[in-house]
Write a protein that holds these residues in place. Structure first.
Motif, PDB file in Angstrom:
ATOM      1  N   SER A  63       0.809  -1.227   0.000  1.00 56.45           N
ATOM      2  CA  SER A  63       0.000   0.000   0.000  1.00 56.45           C
ATOM      3  C   SER A  63       0.839   1.273   0.000  1.00 56.45           C
ATOM      4  CB  SER A  63      -0.930  -0.002   1.221  1.00 56.45           C
ATOM      5  OG  SER A  63      -0.163  -0.079   2.417  1.00 56.45           O
ATOM      6  N   SER A  64       2.156   1.149   0.049  1.00 58.11           N
ATOM      7  CA  SER A  64       3.018   2.329   0.109  1.00 58.11           C
ATOM      8  C   SER A  64       3.827   2.461  -1.169  1.00 58.11           C
ATOM      9  CB  SER A  64       3.955   2.241   1.311  1.00 58.11           C
ATOM     10  OG  SER A  64       4.860   1.166   1.137  1.00 58.11           O
ATOM     11  N   PRO A  65       4.284   3.678  -1.474  1.00 56.86           N
ATOM     12  CA  PRO A  65       5.162   3.838  -2.639  1.00 56.86           C
ATOM     13  C   PRO A  65       6.435   3.020  -2.469  1.00 56.86           C
ATOM     14  CG  PRO A  65       4.331   5.961  -1.882  1.00 56.86           C
ATOM     15  CD  PRO A  65       3.962   4.964  -0.833  1.00 56.86           C
ATOM     16  N   ALA A  66       7.020   2.628  -3.578  1.00 58.52           N
ATOM     17  CA  ALA A  66       8.259   1.844  -3.522  1.00 58.52           C
ATOM     18  C   ALA A  66       9.354   2.637  -2.824  1.00 58.52           C
ATOM     19  CB  ALA A  66       8.694   1.470  -4.922  1.00 58.52           C
ATOM     20  N   PRO A  67      10.177   1.969  -2.013  1.00 57.11           N
ATOM     21  CA  PRO A  67      11.245   2.679  -1.316  1.00 57.11           C
ATOM     22  C   PRO A  67      12.227   3.338  -2.294  1.00 57.11           C
ATOM     23  CG  PRO A  67      10.915   0.520  -0.352  1.00 57.11           C
ATOM     24  CD  PRO A  67      10.108   0.550  -1.616  1.00 57.11           C
ATOM     25  N   SER A  68      12.680   4.505  -1.904  1.00 61.09           N
ATOM     26  CA  SER A  68      13.718   5.210  -2.652  1.00 61.09           C
ATOM     27  C   SER A  68      14.763   5.668  -1.643  1.00 61.09           C
ATOM     28  CB  SER A  68      13.132   6.408  -3.409  1.00 61.09           C
ATOM     29  OG  SER A  68      12.562   7.330  -2.488  1.00 61.09           O
ATOM     30  N   GLY A  69      15.810   6.311  -2.125  1.00 59.70           N
ATOM     31  CA  GLY A  69      16.837   6.792  -1.206  1.00 59.70           C
ATOM     32  C   GLY A  69      18.120   5.996  -1.310  1.00 59.70           C
ATOM     33  N   LYS A  70      18.822   5.877  -0.188  1.00 57.60           N
ATOM     34  CA  LYS A  70      20.166   5.316  -0.211  1.00 57.60           C
ATOM     35  C   LYS A  70      20.365   4.217   0.830  1.00 57.60           C
ATOM     36  CE  LYS A  70      22.212   9.619  -1.927  1.00 57.60           C
ATOM     37  NZ  LYS A  70      23.236  10.681  -1.691  1.00 57.60           N
ATOM     38  N   VAL A  71      21.347   3.376   0.519  1.00 52.95           N
ATOM     39  CA  VAL A  71      21.760   2.305   1.429  1.00 52.95           C
ATOM     40  C   VAL A  71      23.248   2.474   1.723  1.00 52.95           C
ATOM     41  CG1 VAL A  71      22.083  -0.182   1.715  1.00 52.95           C
ATOM     42  CG2 VAL A  71      20.023   0.689   0.602  1.00 52.95           C
ATOM     43  N   THR A  72      23.618   2.384   2.988  1.00 50.66           N
ATOM     44  CA  THR A  72      25.019   2.455   3.389  1.00 50.66           C
ATOM     45  C   THR A  72      25.490   1.064   3.797  1.00 50.66           C
ATOM     46  OG1 THR A  72      24.754   4.730   4.171  1.00 50.66           O
ATOM     47  CG2 THR A  72      26.684   3.534   4.952  1.00 50.66           C
ATOM     48  N   PHE A  73      26.661   0.692   3.301  1.00 49.16           N
ATOM     49  CA  PHE A  73      27.207  -0.639   3.565  1.00 49.16           C
ATOM     50  C   PHE A  73      28.366  -0.536   4.560  1.00 49.16           C
ATOM     51  CE2 PHE A  73      25.212  -0.891  -0.575  1.00 49.16           C
ATOM     52  CZ  PHE A  73      24.525  -2.098  -0.521  1.00 49.16           C
ATOM     53  N   TYR A  74      28.477  -1.566   5.407  1.00 51.86           N
ATOM     54  CA  TYR A  74      29.513  -1.598   6.440  1.00 51.86           C
ATOM     55  C   TYR A  74      30.206  -2.962   6.428  1.00 51.86           C
ATOM     56  CZ  TYR A  74      26.889   2.392   8.323  1.00 51.86           C
ATOM     57  OH  TYR A  74      26.236   3.596   8.476  1.00 51.86           O
ATOM     58  N   GLU A  75      31.498  -2.953   6.757  1.00 53.60           N
ATOM     59  CA  GLU A  75      32.288  -4.167   6.947  1.00 53.60           C
ATOM     60  C   GLU A  75      32.846  -4.127   8.362  1.00 53.60           C
ATOM     61  OE1 GLU A  75      35.821  -6.383   4.485  1.00 53.60           O
ATOM     62  OE2 GLU A  75      36.208  -4.338   5.171  1.00 53.60           O
TER      63      GLU A  75
END
Length: 245
Positions: A63-75
């Motif tokens: 029921s919500s708009p598709a997610p947008s934005g950014k993803v941060t990756f960590y090691e």
């Protein structure tokens, strides 16, 4: 490693904001949609060891708009980088020189106007690169005499264990376990001629497999022993005119 690692997590609904209308302040309670992240880690073998590709697929609710934005990756909780989601809701990051051993990778979605932030972690074992070195005790060697081939497997990450296989002319000759990263093979006799030898390391839970340098072993015939044709003869003469040779 060399297998995909997958993990997921979800956010939760929560109040969003108050909006101001043209005729005054009008309270409007909105909710942010929960999100889930599917984290997939695949590996391939590069020049310096494993190369990891980390993909984070962020999904919202129907029921919500598709997610947008950014993803941060960590090691291991050190930031690797931030990548924007594509149209399919996927962010991908390539790690060309990952840490070795057990490593925790994390993907953190920042959220957007309609979707909650979320994060996910996955622990995988990253295998270290190895180098296998093969040496011969005698090259050229003599037919009928033993030749010892020594194998040493080294790595910048601990001491490799497992087995090594010695091949002669491409055919398996023998297999032994490593002891402190080394093993040796004694070959009792080789036929006269040229023979190619190589050692193959099997790898273990934290080390990649590797193949040694190739040795072209040259085996020469043994030198023949020279025997006298007959027994030695001693000649005595009192005649000075007789010359002994």
């Amino acid at each position: 490693s060399n297998a995909a690692g997958v993990a997921t997590t979800k956010g939760a609904f929560q109040p969003n904001f108050l909006s101001a209308g043209n005729d005054g302040f009008v309270a409007r309670i909105a909710t942010l949609a929960s999100t889930s992240i599917k984290l997939t880690i695949t590996s391939s073998i590069g020049k310096n060891g494993e190369i990891l590709v980390i993909s984070a697929k962020v999904s919202g609710t129907a029921s919500s708009p598709a997610p947008s934005g950014k993803v941060t990756f960590y090691e291991d909780f050190s930031e690797l980088g931030t990548v924007g989601l594509n149209a399919a809701g996927i962010a991908t990051f390539k790690v060309t020189k990952p840490k070795n051993g057990k490593v925790t990778f994390k993907a953190s979605y920042a959220g957007d106007e309609y979707n909650l932030p979320s994060s996910v972690e996955a622990v995988i074992t990253v295998k270290a690169k190895t180098t296998t070195d093969l040496k011969s005790s005698a090259n050229p060697s003599i037919a009928g005499k033993a030749v010892v081939f020594t194998v040493k497997v080294s790595s910048s990450f601990g001491t490799p264990s497992g087995t090594v296989t010695l091949k002669k002319n491409g055919t398996v000759l023998a297999r032994k376990s490593l002891s402190k990263g080394e093993s040796s093979f004694s070959i009792d006799s080789l036929a006269v001629g040229k023979h190619t030898f190589a050692a193959v390391y099997s790898g273990d839970t934290t080390h990649l497999a590797s193949t040694s340098n190739v040795i072209t072993e040259v085996t020469k015939p043994a030198s023949p022993s020279i025997k006298p044709a007959g027994a030695a003869v001693t000649v005595h003469s009192d005649n000075p005119s007789v010359r002994l040779r």
